[in-house]
Design an enzyme around this catalytic site. Structure first.
Site, PDB file in Angstrom:
ATOM      1  N   GLY A 179       0.881  -1.154   0.000  1.00  0.00           N
ATOM      2  CA  GLY A 179       0.000   0.000   0.000  1.00  0.00           C
ATOM      3  C   GLY A 179       0.916   1.200   0.000  1.00  0.00           C
ATOM      4  O   GLY A 179       2.057   1.087   0.376  1.00  0.00           O
ATOM      5  N   CYS A 180       0.470   2.348  -0.449  1.00  0.00           N
ATOM      6  CA  CYS A 180       1.464   3.387  -0.662  1.00  0.00           C
ATOM      7  C   CYS A 180       0.861   4.761  -0.795  1.00  0.00           C
ATOM      8  O   CYS A 180      -0.331   4.929  -0.925  1.00  0.00           O
ATOM      9  CB  CYS A 180       2.217   3.128  -1.951  1.00  0.00           C
ATOM     10  N   SER A 181       1.772   5.743  -0.802  1.00  0.00           N
ATOM     11  CA  SER A 181       1.405   7.094  -1.175  1.00  0.00           C
ATOM     12  C   SER A 181       2.201   7.475  -2.412  1.00  0.00           C
ATOM     13  O   SER A 181       3.358   7.092  -2.545  1.00  0.00           O
ATOM     14  CB  SER A 181       1.737   8.052  -0.039  1.00  0.00           C
TER      15      SER A 181
END
Ligand code: SF4
Ligand code: SF4
Lengths: 383, 507, 265
Positions: A15-17
């Site tokens: 999951g990430c930005s």
């Protein structure tokens, strides 16, 4: 060990930005806003990976391919350099300047090279870019402990294990200026982070930062293998970079059509389109169905003149865009764009599967005379 | 051969009738074409000649009071792993007749069913599963050759597709009905298949027996087969089809031809097959114009030319040891679709020894063919359709993840119509009105009902496929096609895993 | 060009108490620090909490069970008011994803746009968004006894509005365009099995999920939505009567058990 503990996972997921900022007139700017913005989305990452792609940083070498390398040890470096010297003219070689920084541990040896394919080798090849792609594949697959993590011209990827803001300080990014900055903060679910596994992923000028997991990875990868792309990293992001390279550079599709392959409209929508579009979209899905990226994703794909934001076709991952004067923003969340640009008012949420394309509005000659950012060769300056 | 040779065969089935429940309605007597049951007025009782019973369960299913139990005869020869009852019975049969053992439907031997050793993945946390009831879920599949790349030009924003795709079959669900000829099955069974295919938006396959005039109206959903006997193959037949299929082989009897006995060649069949009434319809083992791969190419292009390049051409082979290389040759010979039929594929009639001992399981053939075509970079040039033992939506979805574009179902479709897999199709006395030309029997299968049952089956399987896809976080079937990472093996050897291209569960 | 980001607009976190009011500068504050300040202030009986420089802090308003007013200046982060049970939140700019997630009670008023999954699983309270919202607004919104959630959207929505909706009321006003609004969202009300959606403007059949039915709203229907349209108009300074004059469509569930026939027993 460079590739980290060898888990047998099909691929890793995270999951990430993601955050991208571009000056559409090609005016270069420093990395502070981008670092601030990605740090603002700290909740989306967990310190196991951060990175940046910056365009316009090597103007004095703008015609040369710049390879950023990670090495496990000097042996891998020697072997790689020997290979590189065989097929490229090496116009520059140096340690990538870094500083020691809390939260960034055990970096590999980090080097960069400015390369020109040797005429004798390259002239037999119909396409120099294809040749460079093969060289990258050769090193990544064939040389133990060596990994090319950036291979474009006048651009570079800087990435590693740590929070993105720490990675930025580690690589002394305040010393660079570029006209496109793309950043990533990572939240992997499995391995204890391998430096090469951080984003962005890059091949030639293409860089990809990505949030989400691609359920279709297995087939995307098998399809790309038919075209000579070897996915060494077991990440879906790598697949996106290769897919874009195949579709846009090799098959000559437009950015819109590429987006329509990766995030295809539903058949029910295609069936309602006017004849010409219907024919096109049907053919795109029929031909490139194996490259449909299925599952939740948002990505920023960039090259030297474009920054493209895209989500999956039913937008299971977030993406927001903004424009203020010559600056375009693409971000996982809205707040960081405002945080770094207080006068930003024009922001919007794109439809799933419809790309946001930020394009260079005037071809700006990259000024030649800038002070060289490439520092003199210094061995062992990685910690 | 001595006519009065005493038979040593024991009945295969025993019939138990609960006299208290039996109301003497004589349904069983009327329903059994094998003439097992009869009513004795004097004794006011129903009797059975068990030696004739084939175990099709028509009587038990229709008995209004559930008075009948039909069960395998428990009498066994002395225990022996080699000389089982089946082996002995076969030998008695041959000793009594001197004939080749004949059977129907697919191989019933205990070869590993790899579908049952493969499990599917589902999304947890890192990736949302998709709710197929509400979110879009796409099963549409196009069969046919796909180009390596598309060329698109844009004039003032208007797209112009430069690369034209060759003809494609459009399936709303990746399941088609296998080739089953009119002759092997009744007209009503053919009509049921045709109507169901049309309603669902998929295809059925005529098999090698031609196409009955009344079914021309379903042409848009019909794949017309061209087999070695070329029965009923004429210009209209080629014209009306949505696609053509050259049948090289069939999973139930690789390497051998077929034989529809003259007794079954009724007036209607004679018209459809275009052969005189009452003559044997012989399908030679090979096509006598195909002795090599370049001959196959010649026939493929002959069919394309004859149909103005408007239809995809499929080539069907039985899955055999060398399928991967053969398939590669077929693609290079111009096949748009490759149909692979595995060892468990059904038939109306086949020599038992062939059916049970020749060919390979479809799972392994599929994996090998898909791999090979990818290694050669030509997987996109043809679609792969697999057949032979697809029993459920789970089998379908596993086939697709292994690399198939779509599947053919034959036996499962007939089961939906009532078949109980008694394997006596070759007798022509199918009590379920399927594998028969006897009008008394075939009218038992009402095509309205038959079509509905088949549509229901495909609808239910499609829903199940959507559920499983959704669970994997996938909303278009093409994202699962060949996506073997979503499969794991359970209890398989490394060799098997390597061939299937999947990992063992837990790794 | 050098761009400087002002990291220190005022002193972070300074807590100013003016009568019943508390003022917080959220610049540089992590959401846990910020939310602790807000919660403590609420527990102490503060009537109104004003927060400046909000940039992406999550979960504001969560875990508070008092009807305190929380005024946010800036862009609050995801899950604004998640599981909230009482507060009245006002946002002066845009909001991100997950506004009012599984909210039980209270009010959220956004003077701008909101992102995806607004009012997901919301069971009570009211949300007013001045402009438009992203994907999957009111997904699985539900009602139970006296709890009836209300979501009013001033502009339009993206796809999957009211997906699986089981109860509650959604009103989409379609303001901001010229002429009659032609909504572009797809898959509206897919899987809907309860509740009502009113949309002021046009929606074509193919934009609806197959479980949703549509009919023009009549006068009686308009009385259902009137109080909420009036409340919307009051917050954002609009003319409720003019809005109500428009043609509304009413979307409702075809069945409470849309998937009853799916299974074989
Ligand atoms: S053949 Fe079929 S119908 Fe006849 S007795 Fe046996 S089970 Fe019953
Ligand atoms: S089709 Fe008829 S004869 Fe053939 S196996 Fe089925 S029930 Fe038996």
């Amino acid at each position: 060990m460079l590739r980290g503990v060898n888990f047998r996972d099909d691929k890793d997921f995270s999951g990430c930005s993601i955050f991208g900022m571009m000056n559409v007139r090609g005016e270069k700017f420093n990395g502070e806003p981008v670092i601030t913005a990605i740090a603002n989305m700290k909740e989306r990452s967990n310190g196991l990976g951060g990175g940046y792609a910056v365009y316009g940083i090597y103007p004095q070498y703008s015609e040369l391919y710049c390879f950023h390398m990670m090495y496990d040890d000097q042996k891998a470096r020697e072997e790689t350099e020997e290979f590189l010297k065989g097929v490229f003219e090496m116009e520059g070689a140096e340690v990538i300047p870094t500083r020691s920084c809390e939260g960034v541990d055990d970096p590999p040896l980090l080097w960069r090279y400015f390369l020109q394919p040797r005429e004798s080798v390259a002239c037999e090849e119909e396409d120099i870019d294809d040749f460079v792609v093969r060289a990258v594949m050769h090193i990544n697959v064939g040389i133990e402990g060596a990994f090319v993590f950036s291979s474009g011209k006048n651009m570079g990827v800087f990435k590693g294990v740590g929070f993105p803001e720490d990675i930025g300080r580690f690589y002394r990014l305040e010393e660079y200026e570029g006209y496109i900055w793309v950043a990533h903060g990572r939240f992997p679910t499995n391995t204890q982070g391998w430096w090469g596994g951080a984003h962005p992923f890059n091949i030639l000028d293409w860089s990809v930062v990505h949030n989400g997991e691609i359920s279709s990875y297995g087939i995307n990868r098998r399809y790309l293998e038919m075209f000579g792309y070897i996915c060494t990293l077991h990440t879906d992001t790598e697949v996106i970079a290769y897919a874009v390279d195949l579709l846009v550079r090799r098959h000559g599709l437009s950015i819109e059509d590429m987006a329509r392959v990766l995030a295809a409209p539903l058949w029910t929508e295609i069936d309602r389109m006017p004849a010409r579009e219907r024919e096109l979209h049907t053919a795109l899905r029929q031909t490139y169905g194996s490259l449909l990226l299925n599952g939740p994703f948002s990505v920023i794909i960039s090259n030297r003149s474009q920054m493209i934001g895209l989500t999956d076709r039913i937008r299971l991952r977030p993406l927001v865009a903004g424009r203020n004067g010559d600056f375009m923003y693409i971000s996982s969340e809205e707040a960081p764009m405002h945080l770094v640009d207080d006068t930003l008012r024009d922001t919007w949420i794109p439809q799933g599967g419809v790309p946001i394309v930020a394009e260079m509005e005037e071809t700006v000659e990259v000024p030649e005379a800038e002070e060289a950012k490439v520092l003199p060769l210094r061995h062992g300056d990685t910690a | 051969m001595y006519k009065d040779l005493k038979s040593y065969l024991l009945p295969q089935y025993l019939i138990e009738r609960d006299d208290y429940r039996c109301i003497r309605c004589e349904v069983c007597a009327r329903q059994c074409a094998f003439e097992v049951h009869w009513y004795d007025e004097e004794e006011d009782a129903v009797f059975a000649d068990e030696s004739k019973c084939v175990g099709c369960l028509r009587c038990a299913t229709l008995c209004p009071t559930n008075a009948l139990v039909v069960r395998p005869n428990p009498t066994q020869p002395p225990p022996n792993a080699n000389w089982t009852m089946e082996v002995l019975q076969n030998i008695y049969k041959q000793a009594e007749t001197g004939g080749v053992l004949l059977t129907g439907m697919g191989c019933d031997k205990d070869y590993p069913i790899y579908w049952d050793r493969i499990v599917l993945d589902a999304s947890q946390v890192t990736n949302p599963s998709i709710d197929p009831l509400r979110e879009p879920m796409e099963l549409r599949t196009y069969l046919g050759a796909k180009p390596d790349a598309l060329k698109v030009s844009r004039k003032g924003g208007r797209p112009d597709l430069q690369t034209k795709l060759t003809p494609q079959l459009k399936l709303e669900t990746p399941i088609m009905f296998s080739a089953i000829s009119y002759g092997a099955i009744s007209y009503n069974a053919c009509e049921s298949l045709a109507r169901a295919a049309a309603e669902v938006g998929t295809y059925y396959n005529t098999g090698e027996g031609g196409l009955h005039r009344n079914l021309y109206k379903y042409g848009a959903n019909t794949i017309c087969q061209v087999a070695s006997g070329r029965f009923g193959v004429h210009a209209d037949y080629l014209e009306v089809a949505a696609a053509l299929e050259i049948k090289i082989g069939q999973g139930a009897k690789p390497g051998i031809g077929g034989h529809l006995p003259g007794e079954k060649v009724s007036a209607e069949i004679s018209r459809t097959r275009m052969i005189p009434k009452g003559t044997d319809a012989l399908s030679p083992a090979p096509h006598h114009d195909i002795y090599s791969i370049e001959d196959l190419a010649q026939l493929i292009y002959a069919l394309k030319e004859a149909t103005h390049w408007e239809k995809p051409v499929s080539v069907k082979i039985a899955a055999v040891h060398n399928s991967a290389a053969i398939a590669s040759g077929m693609v290079r010979a111009g096949a748009d679709i490759i149909a692979l039929d595995g060892i468990r594929g059904g038939t109306g009639a086949a020599p038992t020894m062939i059916r049970d001992n020749v060919g390979i399981p479809i799972e392994l053939a599929l994996a090998a063919v898909d791999d090979r075509l990818r290694q050669e970079g030509i997987r996109n040039r043809a679609s792969i359709v697999v057949a032979g033992g697809i029993r459920s939506s789970a089998d379908v979805i596993k086939a697709i993840a292994l690399g198939a574009d779509a599947v053919y179902i034959g036996t499962a479709a007939l089961v939906a119509l009532g078949c109980h897999v008694c394997q006596k199709c070759y007798t022509g006395k199918c009590n379920w009105g399927i594998a028969t030309q006897d009008p008394y029997l075939s009218k038992r299968l009402n095509p309205d009902v038959g079509a509905r049952r088949l549509v229901n089956l495909l609808t239910a399987w499609s829903h199940e496929i959507m559920e499983m896809l959704g669970g994997m976080g996938i909303n278009a079937i093409e994202s699962l096609r060949g996506n073997r990472l979503r499969l794991r093996g359970v209890g398989l050897t490394q060799e098997e895993l390597d061939i299937l291209g999947i990992k063992h569960a837990g790794s | 060009m050098r761009i400087e980001v002002d990291h220190h607009a005022g002193l972070p976190g300074v807590f100013m108490r003016v009568g019943d009011k508390v003022k917080i500068n959220a610049r540089q504050l992590h959401y846990r620090e910020l939310n602790n300040m807000i919660k403590n202030a609420a527990l102490e009986g503060t009537e109104e909490i004003v927060v400046d420089n909000v940039y992406g802090q999550r979960y504001i308003g969560s875990g508070i069970r008092r009807p305190v007013r929380i005024i946010l200046h800036g862009i609050p982060g995801n899950d604004l008011g998640a599981f909230m049970d009482g507060p009245h939140i006002v946002v002066d700019r845009n909001a991100q994803d997950g506004v009012g997630n599984t909210m039980n009670n209270g009010t959220i008023v956004v003077h701008g746009r909101a992102g995806d999954i607004v009012a997901m699983g919301m069971r009570g309270g009211k949300i007013f968004i001045r402009d438009s919202v992203g994907y999957r607004a009111a997904i699985h919104m539900k009602e139970y006894r006296k709890f009836r959630p209300v979501l009013v959207i001033g502009g339009e929505t993206q796809d999957f509005l009211g997906e699986y909706m089981a109860g509650g009321l959604v009103i989409v006003l379609g303001l901001g365009g010229r002429g009659k609004r032609r909504f572009t969202a797809r898959h509206i009300g897919t899987g809907m099995h309860g509740g009502l959606i009113f949309m002021r403007g046009e929606v074509e059949e193919h934009q609806l999920g197959k479980e949703a039915a549509v009919a023009p709203a009549d006068e009686e229907d308009k009385e259902i939505i009137r109080p909420f349209v009036e409340e919307y108009a009051a917050y954002f300074d609009k003319d409720a009567e003019r809005i109500l004059e428009g043609d509304f469509l009413k979307l409702y569930a075809k069945s409470h058990r849309p998937f009853g026939g799916l299974y074989a027993y």
